[in-house]
Design a protein around this motif. Structure first.
Motif, PDB file in Angstrom:
ATOM      1  N   UNK A  36       0.831  -1.211   0.000  1.00 32.43           N
ATOM      2  CA  UNK A  36       0.000   0.000   0.000  1.00 32.43           C
ATOM      3  C   UNK A  36       0.863   1.257   0.000  1.00 32.43           C
ATOM      4  N   UNK A  37       1.911   1.271   0.833  1.00 36.40           N
ATOM      5  CA  UNK A  37       2.737   2.476   0.935  1.00 36.40           C
ATOM      6  C   UNK A  37       3.544   2.742  -0.327  1.00 36.40           C
ATOM      7  N   UNK A  38       3.921   1.695  -1.057  1.00 41.35           N
ATOM      8  CA  UNK A  38       4.635   1.904  -2.312  1.00 41.35           C
ATOM      9  C   UNK A  38       3.732   2.527  -3.369  1.00 41.35           C
ATOM     10  N   UNK A  39       2.436   2.395  -3.191  1.00 43.27           N
ATOM     11  CA  UNK A  39       1.484   3.056  -4.078  1.00 43.27           C
ATOM     12  C   UNK A  39       1.198   4.477  -3.592  1.00 43.27           C
ATOM     13  N   UNK A  40       0.957   4.604  -2.290  1.00 40.70           N
ATOM     14  CA  UNK A  40       0.506   5.875  -1.727  1.00 40.70           C
ATOM     15  C   UNK A  40       1.628   6.909  -1.654  1.00 40.70           C
ATOM     16  N   UNK A  41       2.818   6.517  -1.180  1.00 41.57           N
ATOM     17  CA  UNK A  41       3.899   7.490  -0.939  1.00 41.57           C
ATOM     18  C   UNK A  41       4.314   8.256  -2.197  1.00 41.57           C
ATOM     19  N   UNK A  42       4.641   7.581  -3.303  1.00 37.54           N
ATOM     20  CA  UNK A  42       5.018   8.363  -4.499  1.00 37.54           C
ATOM     21  C   UNK A  42       3.845   9.144  -5.077  1.00 37.54           C
ATOM     22  N   UNK A  43       2.631   8.637  -4.876  1.00 38.41           N
ATOM     23  CA  UNK A  43       1.455   9.361  -5.375  1.00 38.41           C
ATOM     24  C   UNK A  43       1.275  10.678  -4.633  1.00 38.41           C
ATOM     25  N   UNK A  44       1.491  10.672  -3.311  1.00 41.53           N
ATOM     26  CA  UNK A  44       1.386  11.907  -2.529  1.00 41.53           C
ATOM     27  C   UNK A  44       2.405  12.935  -2.988  1.00 41.53           C
ATOM     28  N   UNK A  45       3.610  12.488  -3.314  1.00 41.19           N
ATOM     29  CA  UNK A  45       4.631  13.427  -3.795  1.00 41.19           C
ATOM     30  C   UNK A  45       4.229  14.009  -5.141  1.00 41.19           C
ATOM     31  N   UNK A  46       3.667  13.179  -6.019  1.00 41.88           N
ATOM     32  CA  UNK A  46       3.229  13.672  -7.325  1.00 41.88           C
ATOM     33  C   UNK A  46       2.113  14.699  -7.175  1.00 41.88           C
ATOM     34  N   UNK A  47       1.181  14.455  -6.255  1.00 42.86           N
ATOM     35  CA  UNK A  47       0.103  15.413  -6.022  1.00 42.86           C
ATOM     36  C   UNK A  47       0.672  16.699  -5.426  1.00 42.86           C
ATOM     37  N   UNK A  48       1.657  16.567  -4.542  1.00 42.58           N
ATOM     38  CA  UNK A  48       2.245  17.738  -3.884  1.00 42.58           C
ATOM     39  C   UNK A  48       2.869  18.687  -4.893  1.00 42.58           C
ATOM     40  N   UNK A  49       3.612  18.158  -5.860  1.00 45.61           N
ATOM     41  CA  UNK A  49       4.274  19.039  -6.823  1.00 45.61           C
ATOM     42  C   UNK A  49       3.255  19.706  -7.745  1.00 45.61           C
ATOM     43  N   UNK A  50       2.108  19.065  -7.931  1.00 47.79           N
ATOM     44  CA  UNK A  50       1.064  19.657  -8.781  1.00 47.79           C
ATOM     45  C   UNK A  50       0.355  20.806  -8.065  1.00 47.79           C
ATOM     46  N   UNK A  51       0.050  20.628  -6.765  1.00 50.33           N
ATOM     47  CA  UNK A  51      -0.701  21.656  -6.034  1.00 50.33           C
ATOM     48  C   UNK A  51       0.196  22.745  -5.454  1.00 50.33           C
ATOM     49  N   UNK A  52       1.503  22.549  -5.479  1.00 47.12           N
ATOM     50  CA  UNK A  52       2.444  23.507  -4.903  1.00 47.12           C
ATOM     51  C   UNK A  52       2.383  24.838  -5.660  1.00 47.12           C
ATOM     52  N   UNK A  53       2.018  25.941  -4.987  1.00 49.01           N
ATOM     53  CA  UNK A  53       2.020  27.250  -5.670  1.00 49.01           C
ATOM     54  C   UNK A  53       3.391  27.611  -6.218  1.00 49.01           C
TER      55      UNK A  53
END
Length: 231
Positions: A15-32
């Motif tokens: 689960x974490x191998x799916x969730x952890x990189x996904x959170x980083x990808x979302x973070x760079x998208x929403x980062x102002x």
């Protein structure tokens, strides 16, 4: 599941191998700061809600990745063990170190609200360029995660668990991201590893407890001493 060590560790790693990189990808998208002014005191001030969101996403992405790495190291018990151990340690240290650096974000938000961008940058430079900060929190530790994780994926590939493309896309994404300034071009680089790591996590979830447990070393079988030797 919480009482079964095999199921818990396998499911957690997958689960974490799916969730952890996904959170980083979302973070760079929403980062102002990805899309706005490259001075974070300005871009964060333009959208403080998203600024706080991206920091939280990065924090949990990197913390969870440090835990997920233990599952990848488990897959190198039989092959590429030394490479798995070394790269695993580098990755854990690197991601934990990256998460700690995020505490400078709220400092930058506050300074940006009370000082000009130039003065904010001057104060930050004085704070973050102190030797204790540079060598205790930044150099070279902050790079260990993005270097160690591709190497760990190489070890998992050499162990025969994933195809060659997994370490390739992880390395291309995380190491390639250093070749461009942080901004819109960073987005595709940090999205690509989601495929490789996510596929690995999905494969772990599908492999079953018996296959996961097969990586554990067999328990040593100690034969009982002959009765005559006990006399």
């Amino acid at each position: 599941m919480f009482k079964d060590q095999v199921t818990f560790r396998r499911v957690t790693a997958g689960v974490l191998l799916i969730v952890a990189p996904l959170l980083q990808a979302v973070a760079v998208v929403v980062d102002p700061g990805t899309w706005g002014d490259d001075r974070e005191s300005v871009s964060y001030g333009a959208n403080p809600a998203l600024a706080q969101t991206q920091s939280v996403l990065y924090h949990w992405s990197w913390m969870l990745m440090a835990v997920a790495v233990l599952g990848l190291v488990h897959l190198t018990r039989r092959e590429a063990t030394r490479l798995g151990h070394v790269s695993g340690v580098l990755t854990v240290l690197g991601y934990l170190q990256l998460s700690g650096l995020l505490l400078s974000d709220p400092v930058e938000w506050w300074l940006g609200q009370h000082y000009s961008p130039e003065e904010t940058q001057r104060i930050l430079d004085e704070m973050l360029n102190l030797p204790g900060v540079v060598f205790g929190f930044q150099m070279p530790w902050m790079f260990f995660g993005f270097i160690g994780l591709p190497l760990l994926c190489v070890a998992v590939w050499r162990a025969g668990f994933v195809g060659w493309w997994v370490p390739l896309v992880v390395a291309a994404g995380y190491l390639g991201g250093f070749l461009v300034p942080y901004g819109p071009l960073t987005v595709p680089f940090w999205v690509v590893p989601v495929a490789g790591l996510g596929w690995t996590g999905l494969k772990i979830l599908r492999m079953g407890d018996e296959a996961w447990a097969a990586y554990y070393p067999a328990a040593a079988r100690v034969s009982p001493a002959p009765e005559s030797s006990l006399r």
